[in-house]
Enzyme design. Structure first.
Site, PDB file in Angstrom:
ATOM      1  N   GLY A   1      24.369  -4.757 125.989  1.00  0.00           N
ATOM      2  CA  GLY A   1      24.060  -5.980 126.724  1.00  0.00           C
ATOM      3  C   GLY A   1      23.178  -6.869 125.866  1.00  0.00           C
ATOM      4  O   GLY A   1      23.258  -8.085 125.939  1.00  0.00           O
ATOM      5  N   SER A   2      22.332  -6.246 125.066  1.00  0.00           N
ATOM      6  CA  SER A   2      21.704  -6.966 123.967  1.00  0.00           C
ATOM      7  C   SER A   2      22.709  -6.834 122.830  1.00  0.00           C
ATOM      8  O   SER A   2      23.074  -5.721 122.430  1.00  0.00           O
ATOM      9  CB  SER A   2      20.368  -6.326 123.620  1.00  0.00           C
ATOM     10  OG  SER A   2      19.794  -7.013 122.541  1.00  0.00           O
TER      11      SER A   2
ATOM     12  N   ASP B   1      33.342 -12.218 119.214  1.00  0.00           N
ATOM     13  CA  ASP B   1      33.344 -12.964 117.952  1.00  0.00           C
ATOM     14  C   ASP B   1      32.000 -13.674 117.759  1.00  0.00           C
ATOM     15  O   ASP B   1      31.387 -13.592 116.691  1.00  0.00           O
ATOM     16  CB  ASP B   1      34.523 -13.947 117.863  1.00  0.00           C
ATOM     17  CG  ASP B   1      34.711 -14.800 119.115  1.00  0.00           C
ATOM     18  OD1 ASP B   1      33.954 -14.652 120.085  1.00  0.00           O
ATOM     19  OD2 ASP B   1      35.629 -15.640 119.105  1.00  0.00           O
TER      20      ASP B   1
ATOM     21  N   ARG C   1       2.216  12.389 106.695  1.00  0.00           N
ATOM     22  CA  ARG C   1       3.630  12.102 106.375  1.00  0.00           C
ATOM     23  C   ARG C   1       4.242  13.253 105.591  1.00  0.00           C
ATOM     24  O   ARG C   1       5.413  13.576 105.757  1.00  0.00           O
ATOM     25  CB  ARG C   1       3.775  10.778 105.621  1.00  0.00           C
ATOM     26  CG  ARG C   1       3.059  10.708 104.305  1.00  0.00           C
ATOM     27  CD  ARG C   1       3.249   9.345 103.619  1.00  0.00           C
ATOM     28  NE  ARG C   1       2.402   9.252 102.436  1.00  0.00           N
ATOM     29  CZ  ARG C   1       2.749   8.718 101.283  1.00  0.00           C
ATOM     30  NH1 ARG C   1       3.950   8.189 101.133  1.00  0.00           N
ATOM     31  NH2 ARG C   1       1.912   8.672 100.253  1.00  0.00           N
TER      32      ARG C   1
ATOM     33  N   GLU D   1      17.317  -1.306 109.104  1.00  0.00           N
ATOM     34  CA  GLU D   1      16.662  -0.491 110.123  1.00  0.00           C
ATOM     35  C   GLU D   1      17.332  -0.612 111.484  1.00  0.00           C
ATOM     36  O   GLU D   1      17.322   0.333 112.281  1.00  0.00           O
ATOM     37  CB  GLU D   1      15.186  -0.890 110.233  1.00  0.00           C
ATOM     38  CG  GLU D   1      14.368  -0.648 108.967  1.00  0.00           C
ATOM     39  CD  GLU D   1      14.577  -1.709 107.883  1.00  0.00           C
ATOM     40  OE1 GLU D   1      15.228  -2.737 108.174  1.00  0.00           O
ATOM     41  OE2 GLU D   1      14.119  -1.505 106.750  1.00  0.00           O
TER      42      GLU D   1
END
Lengths: 642, 642
Positions: free
Chosen positions: B128-129, B159, B335, B383
């Protein structure tokens, strides 16, 4: 010394700086910088027309470094040329080669990535998050066209970077608008951070893609001065913007830097010695050959001045539209009030421009677009590009309003954060905010927006402003007033508008401040703090509570950050009680008000959607579903009051 | 009735449903749905092999509706076919044509846009987005390849939608990975919401672009059943994924709906009558001709089960890497600890997959990638695509960890919000969070991340989980434990990791809960609440305060949402005093803790960066610059204590 020899000598000199300054900083991206050695030299010493003594000269060609991590070579060239920098002309001085040694230090203006906000005005936008530069350049190019300035905007992009979708949104945009004053250069060095780039980002494929996008692609050896000179100055054929694809060597001139995986690593002291031995300066002085030409013509005055606006007369504001009757009745969606105000601002100042992403008949930016087609920028369904184009327009002195559904602006939060880092004077307007739009469901509802913009609102920019000002008006009058205030505010602001009609609460002469609040109902044992649509829901709750003999106050807290005097202005005392209600997820108003309450020893409860929304035919349906209807507010108020 | 006639008759029947159901809902996008009439029919009644009785059958072909607003026609076909829906097999029933009348109602599962989380399992992801579907399909396609399942993932895109850059990130990805089990269909109806689409999005240009991207483009008449049948089932040449560009008519079959600007508008009751008169059902019954084929083979068991992990032995965890010495010394960047844990999880379960966006040597997902190249998905610098690919992988039963710098994940917040709306079992990991990375400057610092994910954390999904769980560990042991917990948690989680080394604070057998906190120093006149890097800075502040005779408590509040018993667990009393310190902008921990304090009548002060960060050589430089070093914390603590 001939042109090619001079460029080569200068390129070597710049690489020597890059190697030394990143080593001194003990971090940075020397290999990326060196791959741009000849491109930077041809651009900054020969092709670009710009004013070294006045980086604010609007006639100057501009450079956008999309691959921001390569910035040391730009600093090196600018210092070598003695370009001026500073936060404004009164506090400007020449950059020197000695300054290069301060790269990345806390008291240096030479940040690790382009950061114009701290005082490096050669750049128009903060970069470093990849893929945004062409869009910024497009905004600068559009502004130059609007202002009738004959200048070129150069933009340097990485090849790996071209994987970012925004790059292709921007190239679509350049093609659509025939923005031939933007010249894109892809630095095709074939390497990313962790590996070689994909064949999808090779120089060959980039050329094919650019052609399919309707652009004119020129592929050159990016270390060949003559080829670069020709390509960078080539005349665009038939309104087709030119894309230069420059094949380069990552870590040019320094073997150690040419290894895969050497991205973002400076050389050790010993390696610097070896690198400098490789980077042999040819005999002779290139400086007489190479000197950037000045832009032609006098420096135009910077566009300034307040956009004066009268108190709103909603019916007159709506003249010529289908909204006259609604305006007369005093029930008007804030998105309509915004569109009408934007049109009025457009009449008051030609600095005002509007952008939209194919939803102008929902955001009502079309009211502006129909009257000012030249200043209306239809960006199609590409919100990221829209946000960065707006940042470019702002850097060139425009006052851009970028519109979409609040939900769809989420797509551009990275670009918006970079605009905030740039202290860009951009206004973002998100319609259909909160859950009250109902039927379309959660994919169309702006519910995380206040948390994001609210977080930006919590920090001061180098200019001393909040990173963003969030405005969430509840009615047409406050929407008008706040839209006018944000147009006159030199910084990033975000306005939320609503889909459903809401009754007008304020008189036309009510005085608003950009950052502030309105006490709608003073006193009471409990004060309800609301914004946007929930002001109306809270009013209903207040009535119900009053019917039960419970007196509550009501505050329309329409802005973030909260005003410094917010607690006093709403009469908050130690032990006082607040209930914050909002139809966005937590992280906007509630956190800020709770922090203010907790600092003063008052009690506060926060009500936000208790579950994810879904479709519901009406605003009431969905407010009830998420626990935010007037009944739920009244129940919570009673619980707080014990 | 022949195939073409049968398709046509069914297409007409579906359009009749679409017109009626959107009119009944008084909102929706009938014109978009009707443009897909023949494509939907050929796909859902003929080409797709799927299990109408068991939408969870992993052997079934899948359909991703990227242009989510067109969903009514899919509902209509699914109801006409009697497909099963529900939240799980135990609560499933057949969708009926009568159900279509409940479109967009608050108690209906037929949401305005695809919303599988509320119980429509024919879809794998909320859409929908725009622009996200091809990426989701790519994730589903990758998972099918990993699982050796012979199935096809169809994806329908607009399109105008193809203007979204993510579409091109996704097509690069399909080409890179030769994902021929994904079949993209562009619905080229030539109209957007506010206008015709740009020539940049025409069928011709789309075909040129797709070819430049290395894909095989087939252009067809999107209302020609035979042409569609051929194109949808065409065999991909030489590992080239196929893109079908279907020229269609927006509002096919209904003149009223074919006008520009008629996007997203239902017909009035009177217009419905006229439309139904246009949509004439041919004589004859298409049902014997049209019936979707079942997938072949037995239904494999859904992959389930706990990934059991022992207490961490950091030195053993680091075996075979350069981090053994650091692990032995007990000073390790979180990390790195994360990367080592991810590798260990990969050894424990082949459901674990990892994705990165060209920074795997910074996030340390490369530790997983080197050992499990088949389960490591290098997404390059894109991303948005990475986030949606991860959502697709999760929908197919994988446990994906999607990695980048915390700052760069901002680029994908729209996709991440849609993943949250889908209740996707995805783990996002943002490295270089907060300001402690120093030298690179604000374009690389994750500072708005906790506000965004924290807002998702405030709301319950249809499954009853938080929209997101935010984890911000301060040391290697807690990083290990929380990474293992998030791998076993069926929902969206976000882990923040740090660039600098930090000392290990916890014993290997310390027990962690996914949502919780640790009281590191109990008691005191003031309790400092910190997370991530600032736990260490707060410890230094505590020492300084102790030297001045001031006793303070310290809590490591490593998660959002806060645990329900947070106030009791940290011993918060009415009138108690808290100081919250965090190196992200406001909106994460501070707001939540302040709300908890304000609910209890305790006092709380919140310390976040007072100004935008810039480059600084060390973490100490930048913490001091933004007012968050140990000295600033101690000063604020004293001020709070009066």
């Amino acid at each position: 010394m001939g042109f090619a020899e001079a460029v080569h000598a200068k390129a070597v000199a710049l690489c020597r700086h890059v190697v030394r300054m990143t080593a001194a900083a003990e971090s940075g991206h020397p290999s990326s910088g060196c791959s741009l050695a000849h491109i930077t030299t041809v651009l900054m010493y020969h092709t670009m027309r710009y004013d070294l003594a006045n980086p604010w000269n609007p006639r100057s060609d501009r450079l956008v470094l999309s691959e921001g991590h390569a910035v040391p070579i730009i600093y090196a060239a600018y210092a070598d040329l003695g370009g001026v920098f500073g936060t404004d002309p009164a506090h400007a001085r020449k950059l020197t080669v000695e300054d290069l040694g301060s790269l990345r230090e806390i008291d240096s203006l030479l940040d690790g990535h382009p950061n114009p906000a701290i005082g490096f005005p050669f750049f128009d936008a903060a970069t470093g998050s990849l893929g945004q530069g062409i869009s910024v350049a497009a905004g600068l190019g559009l502004a130059a066209r609007l202002d009738g300035l004959d200048k070129t905007i150069y933009v340097l992009c990485g090849d790996g970077e071209s994987r970012e979708g925004q790059i292709w949104e921007a190239l679509d945009f350049l093609a659509d608008r025939k923005l031939t004053n933007v010249r894109v250069v892809f630095n095709a060095n074939g390497m990313g951070q962790s590996d070689y780039v994909s064949p999808q980002q090779s120089a060959e494929t980039l050329a094919k893609k650019a052609k399919a996008y309707g652009l004119h692609a020129i592929t050159v050896d990016g270390h060949d001065p003559e080829a670069l000179r020709k390509a960078l100055a080539a005349r665009p054929p038939k309104g087709k913007p030119i894309v230069v694809i420059a094949r380069t060597v990552k870590g040019w001139g320094v073997k150690e830097l040419q290894q895969v995986g050497y991205h973002g690593k400076p050389l050790s002291a010993k390696e610097v010695e070896a690198a400098l031995a490789e980077l042999v300066l040819p005999a002779g002085d290139p400086d007489f050959t190479l000197c950037p030409p000045m832009p032609k013509g006098e420096v135009p005055a910077a566009p300034r001045g307040v956009i004066a606006m009268p108190d709103p007369d909603l019916a007159r504001l709506a003249e010529g539209t289908k909204f006259v009757a609604a305006a007369q009745k005093g029930k008007l969606a804030t998105r309509v009030a915004f569109g009408l105000t934007l049109r009025a601002l457009g009449r008051a100042s030609d600095r005002v421009v509007a952008l939209d992403a194919d939803v102008s008949n929902s955001t009502f930016s079309e009211l502006f677009g129909k009257e000012f087609p030249d200043r209306f920028v239809e960006c199609r369904i590409a919100e990221q590009n829209m946000a960065s184009v707006a940042a470019g327009l702002a850097a060139a002195g425009k006052v851009p309003f970028a519109n979409s559904f609040a939900k769809f602006l989420v797509r551009a939060y990275d670009q918006i954060e970079m605009a905030a880092n740039s202290c860009a004077n951009v206004k973002f307007v998100g319609s259909h905010s909160g859950v009250s739009l109902g039927a379309d469901g959660p994919s169309q509802m702006g519910v995380v927006d206040t948390a994001f913009f609210g977080s930006l609102a919590s920090v001061r920019t180098p200019k001393g402003h909040p990173g963003a000002v969030v405005l969430n008006p509840c009615d047409a009058v406050s929407t008008y007033k706040l839209t006018c205030l944000m147009a006159n505010y030199d910084g990033l602001a975000y306005l939320r508008t609503l889909r459903p009609d809401t009754p007008v609460l304020y008189r036309p002469d009510e005085v608003f401040h950009l950052i502030g609040q309105k006490v709608l109902v003073p006193g009471g044992d409990l004060t309800i703090v609301a914004w946007g649509y929930l002001v109306h829901e809270a009013r209903k709750a207040l009535e119900a509570l009053r019917a039960e003999g419970l007196a509550c106050g009501l505050v329309d807290a329409y802005s973030l950050p909260l005003a410094d005097d917010f607690p006093d202005a709403i009469g908050l005392r130690e032990g006082g009680r607040l209930l914050v209600v909002e139809d966005n997820y937590a992280g906007g108003l509630g956190g800020a008000v709770a922090a203010a309450a907790a600092a003063r020893g008052a009690r506060a409860a926060c009500l936000t959607p208790e579950r994810m929304p879904k479709s519901g035919k009406t605003a009431d349906d969905i407010l009830k579903f998420v626990g935010l209807d007037a009944g739920a507010i009244a129940r919570r108020a009673k619980a707080v009051l014990g």
